[in-house]
Motif scaffolding. Structure first.
Motif, mmCIF file in Angstrom:
data_model
loop_
_atom_site.group_PDB
_atom_site.id
_atom_site.type_symbol
_atom_site.label_atom_id
_atom_site.label_comp_id
_atom_site.label_asym_id
_atom_site.label_seq_id
_atom_site.Cartn_x
_atom_site.Cartn_y
_atom_site.Cartn_z
ATOM 1 N N GLN A 56 22.102 70.776 51.932
ATOM 2 C CA GLN A 56 22.874 69.704 52.675
ATOM 3 C C GLN A 56 22.889 68.262 51.644
ATOM 4 N N ARG A 57 23.326 67.978 51.968
ATOM 5 C CA ARG A 57 23.199 66.373 51.714
ATOM 6 C C ARG A 57 22.773 65.535 50.881
ATOM 7 N N GLU A 58 21.987 65.061 49.334
ATOM 8 C CA GLU A 58 20.935 64.410 49.668
ATOM 9 C C GLU A 58 21.377 63.699 47.780
ATOM 10 N N PRO A 59 21.216 62.036 48.420
ATOM 11 C CA PRO A 59 20.955 61.251 47.636
ATOM 12 C C PRO A 59 20.521 61.659 46.559
ATOM 13 N N MET A 60 21.290 61.172 45.072
ATOM 14 C CA MET A 60 20.259 61.054 44.128
ATOM 15 C C MET A 60 19.436 59.616 43.418
ATOM 16 N N THR A 61 18.844 60.283 42.966
ATOM 17 C CA THR A 61 17.839 59.009 42.696
ATOM 18 C C THR A 61 17.497 58.662 41.160
ATOM 19 N N VAL A 62 16.497 58.194 40.465
ATOM 20 C CA VAL A 62 16.599 57.482 39.047
ATOM 21 C C VAL A 62 15.180 58.519 39.055
ATOM 22 N N ASP A 63 14.413 58.980 39.546
ATOM 23 C CA ASP A 63 13.402 59.550 39.162
ATOM 24 C C ASP A 63 14.028 61.858 39.930
ATOM 25 N N THR A 64 14.726 61.965 39.821
ATOM 26 C CA THR A 64 15.207 63.258 39.503
ATOM 27 C C THR A 64 15.263 63.877 38.620
ATOM 28 N N ILE A 65 14.549 65.279 38.904
ATOM 29 C CA ILE A 65 14.256 65.978 38.258
ATOM 30 C C ILE A 65 15.594 67.045 38.219
ATOM 31 N N PHE A 66 15.487 67.321 36.498
ATOM 32 C CA PHE A 66 17.095 68.442 36.188
ATOM 33 C C PHE A 66 16.148 69.154 35.199
ATOM 34 N N ASP A 67 17.248 70.057 35.726
ATOM 35 C CA ASP A 67 17.155 71.586 34.350
ATOM 36 C C ASP A 67 17.829 71.318 33.319
ATOM 37 N N LEU A 68 17.555 70.483 32.173
ATOM 38 C CA LEU A 68 17.600 70.450 31.116
ATOM 39 C C LEU A 68 18.481 71.471 30.020
ATOM 40 N N ALA A 69 18.357 72.952 30.289
ATOM 41 C CA ALA A 69 19.075 73.681 29.390
ATOM 42 C C ALA A 69 18.297 73.820 28.433
ATOM 43 N N SER A 70 19.945 73.707 27.427
ATOM 44 C CA SER A 70 20.132 73.295 25.915
ATOM 45 C C SER A 70 19.245 72.432 25.271
ATOM 46 N N LEU A 71 19.015 71.474 26.269
ATOM 47 C CA LEU A 71 17.823 70.272 25.698
ATOM 48 C C LEU A 71 16.639 70.516 24.757
ATOM 49 N N THR A 72 16.041 71.467 25.726
ATOM 50 C CA THR A 72 15.096 72.255 25.198
ATOM 51 C C THR A 72 14.465 72.542 24.080
ATOM 52 N N LYS A 73 15.461 72.950 22.994
ATOM 53 C CA LYS A 73 15.730 73.114 22.178
ATOM 54 C C LYS A 73 15.090 72.102 20.758
ATOM 55 N N ILE A 74 15.742 70.919 21.394
ATOM 56 C CA ILE A 74 15.595 69.978 20.498
ATOM 57 C C ILE A 74 13.986 69.408 21.321
ATOM 58 N N VAL A 75 13.935 69.010 22.168
ATOM 59 C CA VAL A 75 12.643 68.211 22.695
ATOM 60 C C VAL A 75 10.864 68.634 23.059
ATOM 61 N N ALA A 76 11.284 70.681 22.890
ATOM 62 C CA ALA A 76 10.113 71.430 23.237
ATOM 63 C C ALA A 76 10.210 71.875 21.838
ATOM 64 N N THR A 77 11.424 72.731 21.168
ATOM 65 C CA THR A 77 11.695 74.106 20.025
ATOM 66 C C THR A 77 11.398 73.613 19.229
ATOM 67 N N ALA A 78 12.083 72.621 18.419
ATOM 68 C CA ALA A 78 12.257 72.653 17.476
ATOM 69 C C ALA A 78 11.211 70.720 16.858
ATOM 70 N N THR A 79 10.735 70.440 17.783
ATOM 71 C CA THR A 79 10.511 69.884 17.593
ATOM 72 C C THR A 79 7.813 70.490 17.258
ATOM 73 N N SER A 80 8.351 71.314 18.053
ATOM 74 C CA SER A 80 7.271 71.821 17.886
ATOM 75 C C SER A 80 7.163 73.455 16.411
ATOM 76 N N ILE A 81 8.622 73.431 15.899
ATOM 77 C CA ILE A 81 8.881 73.821 14.835
ATOM 78 C C ILE A 81 8.390 73.090 13.693
ATOM 79 N N MET A 82 8.282 71.854 13.842
ATOM 80 C CA MET A 82 8.147 70.902 11.932
ATOM 81 C C MET A 82 6.322 70.481 12.599
#
Length: 880
Positions: free
Chosen positions: A130-156
C-alpha cells in the motif's frame, strides 16, 4: 512533498543497551530456525516485555535527558553563501524523476559550513503493498554506502591503532586467502578495488547448508593482475570485513557500532539483522499471545516504539512472498545473515549528515574524534591512480561510478553510491555535502536514479555563490580540476566462472556400488533423461548391477525415449526385454497393483525443469501414493533443478482446484509456479505435507549448489521433452507456458518453442512496444512473424514477439508471463480467451485480478501471502 522538517537534535544512546555481548546474543537469536529453543525464548521474553520492568523505565528516562548534538544545525542557504532559489530546483528534478518512475520517492539533505540548509522528503517510501508517504526520517537500505561509512572507516581506525597496515598482504591477516595468485594482494588494493578480484562471485557460493561464503572466496583466482586496474568489487570488501573481525575480535556490526556510530550518536544506524530481530520478535509475540502487535502497542510503549521504527523503513523488493523491509536487499549479504563488509547498513539522512560532517571536520564531530586528520586525508587521496580510475580508501573520486558528483563539483571531491539508490558526495573545499536517499529498487527493481544523482549534485554546486571553494585540503595536491570519466550504473549480473561438476543421485548410487539398493527388486520410473555422467542410461546401469534385480520399467509423459507427444501405451523394452508400463495412458496415470506385484522398491530418476505444471512432478507424486498403498519403498535419485533451486516465484496453486481432475496432473500439490527445489526435495515435501507416508529415501547429489543453473553443473543437457530444447527455453517456460492453454501459440511446432508467442490476430509490433515499455528486468521483446508447422495454429502465419533474455540474474519468468497476459487482456479483450488462463495458473485470486484488468503488479499482490507461507514450509525440506 513535505516541507523541510524541524531539525531534531540527536541523543546519545546508552552504551549498556548495545554492548558486544548483547549484539552477539541478538544475532544468535536471529540465526535460530523455528525450533523449540527459539519458541521458548520468544514466549519467555514476550511475556517479560509486557511487564513494567524498572530497567526499561530507567533506560527510557536516561535517553530522555541525553545531551543533544550541537554541531549540525539548521540555517538558511543565504547565511552560508548559497542561493535558496537555486536550491529549490532540486524539487523539480526529484518530482520529474518520480514522474518518470525512476524512484517512488526520495529524501535530499544539503549542508554547508556545518549548517543543514535543505532537507526534504518527496513522493512515497512505499507504493506496494500500500502507498506510504516519504518522510525525512525514513530509514533506507544503504547498500554499498556501507563500504565507506562502516568498512573503510573501520579499517582506517585499525591502521591508526597499529593493528593493520595498508601495505601488508591480506594473507598476513587471513592466511587462507593467500593462494591461487592472491598471495601478494594488499589491504590497500582491496580498499581501492584494484585487487584483481571479480565484482561478485556467484550467488551459488553463498547459498546452501554446506557452503561457507568466505571459503569459496578464498578459492578464487584473480581475474586480472592485482594492482594493474580498477574493477569495482563487492568481494574485496567482504574480505575487508573479515580482516576487521579477525584483528578486532568483533564482527563488522559490533566494531562499527562501538567505534563510529555510538560515539557519533548515529542512533538509527544499524545492520539489517537488527531490524530482522525486531520483526521476528514481534511475530513471536503475535503467535505466542494470539494478539496483533498493533493491539499490544497500546499497552506497551516498547512494542509501540518498535512498530514505529519498522514503519519508517523504506521497503525494497518482494522476496519469497514478502516485502523486504529491514532485511538487506543485497542477495549475498542476505545469505550471510545481514552482516558483511560490502552492503548491509540502514540509516536515515540525518545519520549520514553526521558522518559526512565528521569527514569534513577531518575526523571529529561534536567533540568526538573518530579518525585523525591524516587518516581522512589518506582516505581521499588518489594521486597515484590513472585519472579515470581514481579511488581513495573506499571513497570514489573519479571513476565510471561517479555520477553523483554531477557536472560541477571538481575532481578531488569524493563520495559513493549504493545499489538501492542511495548516494553521498562531499566537497571539503566549499565545506558542502549532499545526501540523496531513494529506494529506487521498489517495487520491482526497475528504477534508475543515475541522472537524478547527477542533477541534484549539479544544482547544489550551482547554488554555491560565495567562497570558500578551491583545492581539496590545503595539504593535498589535487589532480587536474576536471577529468573526464565515463558514467556507469552499478548492475548485478551472473558472473562467469568455472563449472562446478555435479554427481547426480544415479552417479552417487553407482559410485557406492548400489549399496542403497542391495538385494532389492526394482521398478524403475525413468525416461531418456535418466543417465549417468558418462551418458549411460539408468536402465542400462541398473540392469547391469550385480546386487539388484531390475524387474519392470515405467514411462512418464513422452514415453521412455522422450519423443512421444500423445498418450503412451504399454510395451516391452527391446534391449532388456522388460515390460514398460505407461504412466501416461489415456485413462491411467498411476501404477496398478498388478504392475507392482513383483517389486519391493520403486526408483524414480527423471530430470524435471523447475515448473509446477511439468507433469513429471505429478507422476512422482502418484507413484509415491501407490508405493505407500502397496508397502513398497520409494527411492528418488536426485537431479538438479535446471533453473536453479534458489528462486521461487508465482502463485501457489489453490487447494480447491488441485483436487479436481482437470488440474491435478499439472498441479499435483500447493506449490508456486517456480518452486526452487529439486525433485528429491519435492518428494520429501509431498510425502510429509500430503501425509503419503511412503518409505522414502532420497539419494542426494554431490557438488550441486542451490543457485546454480544447469549450465554450471558440468552435466550434459538432454531435452527433457520434445519441445524443451535448451536451458533458455526451460527458464522461459514458467511464464510463457502459462499461456498455452489459451488461444495463443507458445511456439510449439517451431524451432524455438517458448521463445516466441503469437496468434494470427496479434499485432507483433504493438505488443512488443507495450511489453518493452513495461520495463521488465532482464528481457526484451522483438516483433516477429512465424508459422507453426504443427500444434496450435499449425500452417497459419502468426504475429507475435520473440522473447530475448538479456540478463538471466534479473529476469523473472513468471512476472514476464503475467505482464504478457495483462497486455493481451488489455489489447485484445474480445479475442484473447482469458478464462482459459486459469488452467495452469491454478489460482482464482490471481486469475480474477487479471480478468478485472488489474496491472501485473496488482495481480502479483494477490499471491504474495501464499508464496510467503510456501517459503516457510519449503525450508524444512531443503537438502543442499
Amino acid at each position: 512533498m513535505r516541507a523541510n522538517g524541524e531539525f531534531h537534535a540527536k541523543t546519545q544512546r546508552n552504551a549498556k543497551t548495545r554492548d558486544g555481548g548483547a549484539l552477539r546474543s541478538l544475532r544468535c537469536f536471529v540465526s535460530l530456525r523455528e525450533t523449540a529453543i527459539r519458541q521458548l525464548i520468544v514466549a519467555v521474553v514476550s511475556i517479560a516485555l509486557l511487564l513494567p520492568l524498572p530497567v526499561f523505565a530507567q533506560q527510557s528516562a536516561r535517553r530522555s535527558i541525553s545531551t543533544p548534538v550541537s554541531k549540525l544545525s539548521v540555517a538558511t542557504p543565504e547565511s552560508v553563501g548559497m542561493s535558496s532559489e537555486r536550491l529549490a530546483k532540486i524539487d523539480e528534478a526529484v518530482f520529474e524523476s518520480i514522474a518518470r518512475k525512476e524512484t517512488p520517492g526520495a529524501v535530499v539533505l544539503v549542508a554547508r559550513k556545518g549548517r543543514v540548509v535543505y532537507r526534504k522528503a518527496f513522493g512515497d517510501r512505499a507504493i506496494e503493498p500500500q502507498r506510504e508517504p516519504m518522510t525525512v526520517d525514513t530509514i533506507f537500505d544503504l547498500a554499498s554506502l556501507t563500504k565507506i561509512v562502516a568498512t573503510a572507516t573501520s579499517i582506517m581506525i585499525l591502521v591508526e591503532c597499529g593493528k593493520v597496515s595498508l601495505a601488508d598482504p591480506v594473507a598476513l591477516y587471513i592466511p587462507e586467502f593467500g593462494k591461487f595468485g592472491k598471495e601478494r594482494i594488499t589491504v590497500e588494493q582491496l580498499m581501492t578495488h584494484r585487487a584483481g578480484l571479480p565484482p561478485d562471485n556467484e550467488i551459488a557460493d553463498y547459498v546452501g547448508k554446506s557452503v561457507h561464503p568466505l571459503e569459496q572466496i578464498f578459492k578464487l583466482k584473480p581475474s586480472y593482475e592485482p594492482g594493474t586496474g580498477f574493477v569495482y568489487s563487492d568481494v574485496g570488501f567482504i574480505v575487508a570485513g573479515e580482516i576487521i573481525r579477525r584483528i578486532s575480535g568483533q564482527s563488522v556490526d559490533e566494531f562499527t557500532y562501538s567505534n563510529i556510530f555510538r560515539p557519533l550518536a548515529m542512533e538509527d544506524s544499524r545492520f539489517s539483522w537488527y531490524f530482522g530481530y525486531i520483526r521476528m520478535f514481534l511475530f513471536g509475540l503475535e503467535r505466542r499471545l494470539h494478539v496483533k502487535a498493533s493491539d499490544l502497542a497500546a499497552q506497551n510503549p516498547h512494542v509501540e516504539a518498535w512498530l514505529r521504527l519498522l514503519a519508517r523503513i523504506a521497503p525494497t523488493e518482494n522476496r519469497e512472498g514478502r516485502w523486504m523491509r529491514g532485511e538487506v536487499h543485497d542477495p549475498r549479504a542476505y545469505e550471510m545473515g545481514g552482516v558483511a563488509g560490502h552492503a548491509v547498513r540502514a540509516y536515515h539522512s540525518l545519520d549520514l549528515a553526521i558522518f559526512c560532517q565528521m569527514i569534513l571536520n577531518k575526523g571529529e564531530y561534536n567533540g568526538k574524534r573518530i579518525l585523525a586528520p591524516y587518516s581522512v586525508e589518506r582516505m581521499i587521496s588518489a594521486q597515484s591512480l590513472p585519472s579515470s580510475q581514481m579511488r581513495g580508501i573506499g571513497w570514489d573520486v573519479n571513476t565510471s561510478f561517479s555520477s553523483n558528483r554531477g557536472d560541477l563539483f571538481p575532481v578531488g571531491t569524493f563520495g559513493h553510491t549504493g545499489f538501492t539508490g542511495t548516494s553521498i558526495w562531499l566537497d571539503p573545499a566549499s565545506e558542502t555535502f549532499v545526501v540523496l536517499l531513494t529506494n529506487r529498487v521498489h517495487p520491482n527493481g526497475k528504477g534508475d536514479v543515475t541522472r537524478l544523482r547527477s542533477f541534484v549534485a549539479s544544482i547544489v554546486a550551482g547554488a554555491i555563490n560565495e567562497p570558500p571553494h578551491a583545492p581539496v585540503f590545503e595539504a593535498l595536491k589535487s589532480p587536474p580540476y576536471y577529468v573526464d570519466a565515463p558514467r556507469a550504473v552499478i548492475t548485478r549480473s551472473v558472473p562467469s566462472g568455472p563449472l562446478h561438476p555435479v554427481l547426480t543421485g544415479l552417479d552417487v548410487l553407482e559410485r557406492d556400488n548400489f549399496a542403497q539398493l542391495e538385494g532389492r527388486r526394482i521398478g524403475l520410473i525413468t525416461n531418456h533423461t535418466g543417465r549417468d555422467r558418462l551418458g549411460r542410461s539408468t536402465i542400462d546401469v541398473l540392469a547391469s548391477a550385480k546386487n539388484v534385480k531390475l524387474v519392470a520399467l515405467f514411462a512418464p509423459e513422452h514415453g521412455l525415449r522422450g519423443i512421444e507427444d500423445s498418450p503412451v501405451a504399454n510395451q516391452h523394452d527391446d534391449q532388456t526385454g522388460l515390460p514398460v508400463y505407461s504412466l501416461y495412458d489415456k485413462d491411467r496415470r498411476r501404477p496398478t497393483p498388478e504392475m507392482l506385484k513383483d517389486i519391493d522398491t520403486l526408483v524414480f530418476d527423471i530430470q524435471d525443469v523447475g515448473s509446477r505444471f511439468y507433469t513429471y512432478l505429478a507422476t512422482c507424486g502418484y507413484a509415491m501414493e501407490e508405493a505407500a498403498r502397496n508397502k513398497i519403498k520409494f527411492v528418488v535419485l536426485d537431479r538438479p533443478n535446471p533453473i536453479n533451486g534458489y528462486d521461487i516465484e508465482g502463485p501457489v496453486a489453490d487447494a480447491e482446484l488441485i483436487s479436481q481432475a482437470a488440474y491435478s496432473f499439472t498441479s499435483y500439490h500447493r506449490v508456486p509456479v517456480r518452486y526452487g527445489m529439486t525433485i528429491g526435495e519435492l518428494a520429501m515435501l509431498f510425502n510429509t505435507e500430503r501425509k503419503i507416508g511412503v518409505d522414502l529415501e532420497v539419494i542426494k547429489m554431490e557438488g550441486w549448489r542451490r543457485a546454480d543453473y544447469y549450465d554450471g553443473t558440468g552435466l550434459e543437457w538432454v531435452n527433457p521433452s520434445p519441445n524443451m530444447r535448451s536451458l533458455t527455453e526451460a527458464l522461459l517456460y514458467p511464464g510463457i507456458g502459462l499461456l498455452e492453454t489459451t488461444n495463443v501459440s507458445v511456439g510449439r511446432g517451431t524451432d524455438t518453442p517458448f521463445e516466441v508467442i503469437g496468434a494470427p490476430w496479434i499485432d507483433g509490433a504493438k505488443l512488443s512496444e507495450t511489453l518493452n515499455r513495461a520495463g521488465l528486468a532482464g528481457v526484451r521483446f522483438v516483433p516477429v512473424r512465424f508459422t507453426p508447422k504443427s500444434s496450435k495454429f499449425g500452417g497459419e502465419q502468426c504475429g507475435g514477439v520473440n522473447i530475448v533474455v538479456t540478463d538471466r540474474s534479473a529476469f523473472r519468468p513468471v512476472a514476464t508471463g503475467i505482464e504478457i497476459a495483462y497486455q493481451l487482456n488489455r489489447l485484445y479483450p474480445e479475442t484473447w480467451r482469458a478464462d482459459d488462463y486459469l488452467r495452469l495458473i491454478v489460482n482464482r485470486a490471481a486469475h480474477a485480478a487479471l480478468k478485472q484488468g488489474k496491472t501485473a503488479s496488482e495481480i502479483a499482490a494477490a499471491w504474495q501471502a501464499g508464496l510467503a507461507e510456501f517459503a516457510r514450509i519449503r525450508l524444512k525440506y531443503l537438502l543442499y
